[in-house]
Design a protein around this motif. Sequence first.
Motif, PDB file in Angstrom:
ATOM      1  N   VAL A  48      29.437  24.775-127.763  1.00 13.05           N
ATOM      2  CA  VAL A  48      30.514  24.386-126.719  1.00 13.05           C
ATOM      3  C   VAL A  48      31.097  23.250-127.422  1.00 13.05           C
ATOM      4  CG1 VAL A  48      30.868  23.691-124.102  1.00 13.05           C
ATOM      5  CG2 VAL A  48      29.080  25.337-124.881  1.00 13.05           C
ATOM      6  N   VAL A  49      32.593  23.461-126.980  1.00 11.13           N
ATOM      7  CA  VAL A  49      33.200  22.244-127.785  1.00 11.13           C
ATOM      8  C   VAL A  49      33.796  21.607-126.434  1.00 11.13           C
ATOM      9  CG1 VAL A  49      35.426  21.718-128.843  1.00 11.13           C
ATOM     10  CG2 VAL A  49      33.873  23.630-129.848  1.00 11.13           C
ATOM     11  N   LEU A  50      33.461  20.398-126.347  1.00 15.19           N
ATOM     12  CA  LEU A  50      33.994  19.591-125.028  1.00 15.19           C
ATOM     13  C   LEU A  50      35.497  19.206-125.278  1.00 15.19           C
ATOM     14  CD1 LEU A  50      30.714  17.579-124.517  1.00 15.19           C
ATOM     15  CD2 LEU A  50      31.648  19.459-123.158  1.00 15.19           C
ATOM     16  N   THR A  51      36.076  19.119-124.140  1.00 16.88           N
ATOM     17  CA  THR A  51      37.293  18.398-124.321  1.00 16.88           C
ATOM     18  C   THR A  51      37.091  16.965-124.395  1.00 16.88           C
ATOM     19  OG1 THR A  51      37.703  18.028-121.709  1.00 16.88           O
ATOM     20  CG2 THR A  51      38.490  20.170-122.819  1.00 16.88           C
ATOM     21  N   VAL A  58      30.441  13.205-119.891  1.00 13.74           N
ATOM     22  CA  VAL A  58      29.078  13.645-120.295  1.00 13.74           C
ATOM     23  C   VAL A  58      28.240  12.314-120.960  1.00 13.74           C
ATOM     24  CG1 VAL A  58      27.543  14.927-122.094  1.00 13.74           C
ATOM     25  CG2 VAL A  58      29.280  16.200-120.861  1.00 13.74           C
ATOM     26  N   CYS A  59      29.030  11.734-121.740  1.00 12.24           N
ATOM     27  CA  CYS A  59      28.564  10.378-122.451  1.00 12.24           C
ATOM     28  C   CYS A  59      28.393   9.497-121.035  1.00 12.24           C
ATOM     29  CB  CYS A  59      29.486   9.967-123.268  1.00 12.24           C
ATOM     30  SG  CYS A  59      29.043  10.758-124.947  1.00 12.24           S
ATOM     31  N   ARG A 102      27.495  10.269-128.640  1.00 11.04           N
ATOM     32  CA  ARG A 102      28.174  11.335-129.257  1.00 11.04           C
ATOM     33  C   ARG A 102      27.412  12.631-128.789  1.00 11.04           C
ATOM     34  NH1 ARG A 102      26.076  10.371-135.558  1.00 11.04           N
ATOM     35  NH2 ARG A 102      24.153  10.784-135.207  1.00 11.04           N
ATOM     36  N   VAL A 103      27.906  13.631-128.857  1.00  7.28           N
ATOM     37  CA  VAL A 103      27.307  15.116-128.198  1.00  7.28           C
ATOM     38  C   VAL A 103      27.174  15.963-129.305  1.00  7.28           C
ATOM     39  CG1 VAL A 103      27.411  16.945-126.551  1.00  7.28           C
ATOM     40  CG2 VAL A 103      27.980  14.561-125.917  1.00  7.28           C
ATOM     41  N   ASP A 104      26.070  16.781-129.524  1.00  5.21           N
ATOM     42  CA  ASP A 104      25.942  17.695-130.468  1.00  5.21           C
ATOM     43  C   ASP A 104      25.346  19.048-129.939  1.00  5.21           C
ATOM     44  OD1 ASP A 104      25.660  19.318-133.000  1.00  5.21           O
ATOM     45  OD2 ASP A 104      23.931  18.281-133.656  1.00  5.21           O
ATOM     46  N   GLY A 105      26.094  20.006-129.639  1.00  5.36           N
ATOM     47  CA  GLY A 105      25.685  21.066-128.673  1.00  5.36           C
ATOM     48  C   GLY A 105      25.307  20.669-127.341  1.00  5.36           C
ATOM     49  N   ASP A 106      23.894  20.808-126.806  1.00  5.30           N
ATOM     50  CA  ASP A 106      23.716  20.255-125.668  1.00  5.30           C
ATOM     51  C   ASP A 106      22.993  18.654-125.616  1.00  5.30           C
ATOM     52  OD1 ASP A 106      21.378  21.165-126.576  1.00  5.30           O
ATOM     53  OD2 ASP A 106      20.628  22.066-124.540  1.00  5.30           O
ATOM     54  N   LEU A 107      23.087  18.385-126.752  1.00  5.96           N
ATOM     55  CA  LEU A 107      22.080  17.065-127.267  1.00  5.96           C
ATOM     56  C   LEU A 107      23.011  16.025-127.250  1.00  5.96           C
ATOM     57  CD1 LEU A 107      19.259  16.204-127.976  1.00  5.96           C
ATOM     58  CD2 LEU A 107      20.102  16.373-130.342  1.00  5.96           C
ATOM     59  N   ILE A 108      22.586  14.771-126.505  1.00  2.00           N
ATOM     60  CA  ILE A 108      23.173  13.570-126.364  1.00  2.00           C
ATOM     61  C   ILE A 108      22.579  12.448-127.382  1.00  2.00           C
ATOM     62  CG2 ILE A 108      23.915  11.611-124.902  1.00  2.00           C
ATOM     63  CD1 ILE A 108      24.008  13.643-122.374  1.00  2.00           C
ATOM     64  N   SER A 109      23.330  11.970-128.072  1.00  4.95           N
ATOM     65  CA  SER A 109      22.764  10.953-129.121  1.00  4.95           C
ATOM     66  C   SER A 109      23.459   9.764-128.706  1.00  4.95           C
ATOM     67  CB  SER A 109      22.971  11.262-130.453  1.00  4.95           C
ATOM     68  OG  SER A 109      22.194  12.458-130.856  1.00  4.95           O
ATOM     69  N   TRP A 110      22.779   8.369-128.926  1.00  2.98           N
ATOM     70  CA  TRP A 110      23.415   7.141-128.675  1.00  2.98           C
ATOM     71  C   TRP A 110      22.959   6.154-129.617  1.00  2.98           C
ATOM     72  CZ3 TRP A 110      21.516   2.481-126.890  1.00  2.98           C
ATOM     73  CH2 TRP A 110      20.058   2.439-126.858  1.00  2.98           C
ATOM     74  N   LYS A 111      23.807   5.178-129.510  1.00  5.25           N
ATOM     75  CA  LYS A 111      23.526   4.031-130.525  1.00  5.25           C
ATOM     76  C   LYS A 111      23.858   2.777-129.850  1.00  5.25           C
ATOM     77  CE  LYS A 111      25.912   2.426-134.376  1.00  5.25           C
ATOM     78  NZ  LYS A 111      26.515   2.534-135.899  1.00  5.25           N
ATOM     79  N   TYR A 134      22.113  17.648-121.898  1.00  8.82           N
ATOM     80  CA  TYR A 134      23.020  17.730-120.570  1.00  8.82           C
ATOM     81  C   TYR A 134      23.234  19.191-120.367  1.00  8.82           C
ATOM     82  CZ  TYR A 134      27.195  19.154-123.063  1.00  8.82           C
ATOM     83  OH  TYR A 134      28.026  19.930-124.000  1.00  8.82           O
ATOM     84  N   VAL A 135      23.651  19.403-119.137  1.00  9.10           N
ATOM     85  CA  VAL A 135      24.246  20.881-118.577  1.00  9.10           C
ATOM     86  C   VAL A 135      25.397  20.286-117.856  1.00  9.10           C
ATOM     87  CG1 VAL A 135      23.873  22.761-117.182  1.00  9.10           C
ATOM     88  CG2 VAL A 135      21.811  22.061-118.557  1.00  9.10           C
ATOM     89  N   LEU A 136      26.431  20.985-118.154  1.00  7.41           N
ATOM     90  CA  LEU A 136      27.680  20.643-117.427  1.00  7.41           C
ATOM     91  C   LEU A 136      28.076  21.816-116.633  1.00  7.41           C
ATOM     92  CD1 LEU A 136      30.393  18.562-117.184  1.00  7.41           C
ATOM     93  CD2 LEU A 136      31.127  19.867-119.045  1.00  7.41           C
ATOM     94  N   ASP A 137      28.470  21.641-115.227  1.00  7.36           N
ATOM     95  CA  ASP A 137      28.778  22.843-114.206  1.00  7.36           C
ATOM     96  C   ASP A 137      29.789  22.247-113.415  1.00  7.36           C
ATOM     97  OD1 ASP A 137      28.643  25.049-112.845  1.00  7.36           O
ATOM     98  OD2 ASP A 137      26.926  24.694-111.672  1.00  7.36           O
TER      99      ASP A 137
END
Length: 164
Positions: A48-51, A58-59, A102-111, A134-137
């Motif tokens: 999924v490509v997020l706008t 999401v972040c 940042r988001v990769d697929g449905d995975l949220i990574s942070w720093k 995450y799940v966006l609905d």
Amino acid sequence: MHKQFLPLVFAGLGLAACGQPAEKAASTPAETVSATNPASDGEASVPVVLTAADLRRVCQAGMAAIHGQEVSAMQVDGLEGQVVNLSWRAPVDGGRRGGQCRVDGDLISWKPLDAPTPEADRWMNQSGDPVTRYVLDGDAITINTTLPDGTTASQTVELAAEHR
């Protein structure tokens, strides 16, 4: 002649297995979770490509869950490509804390930003780090976290795109 041949086959298979390497160590819960597809047991997930607006949402929701904050406390400070910069009020001393997401697929990574040591200024996506998905609905964003010990947590927030 057949009966004499079978014991030789089994003996050969037994000897062949003797030189096999030991089994791999069991995966940690975080490694197991990060390798699974939560969308479905039987179908591959579609990337999924997020706008830009959805990436910020999401972040914002993900970082709030990760840091135990209300979503409204998370301020989006900017977007650098696919990395969202956020800040929030530090609960202990009232100063500001900052991080990148940042988001990769449905995975949220942070720093974290400006961590006390350079080693702590790293993306939290290594073995032993919690796994956040995450799940966006629509306006609902569900954040699912799995800790390295296998403990899970889930929370859903409503965050409309215009509240970024």
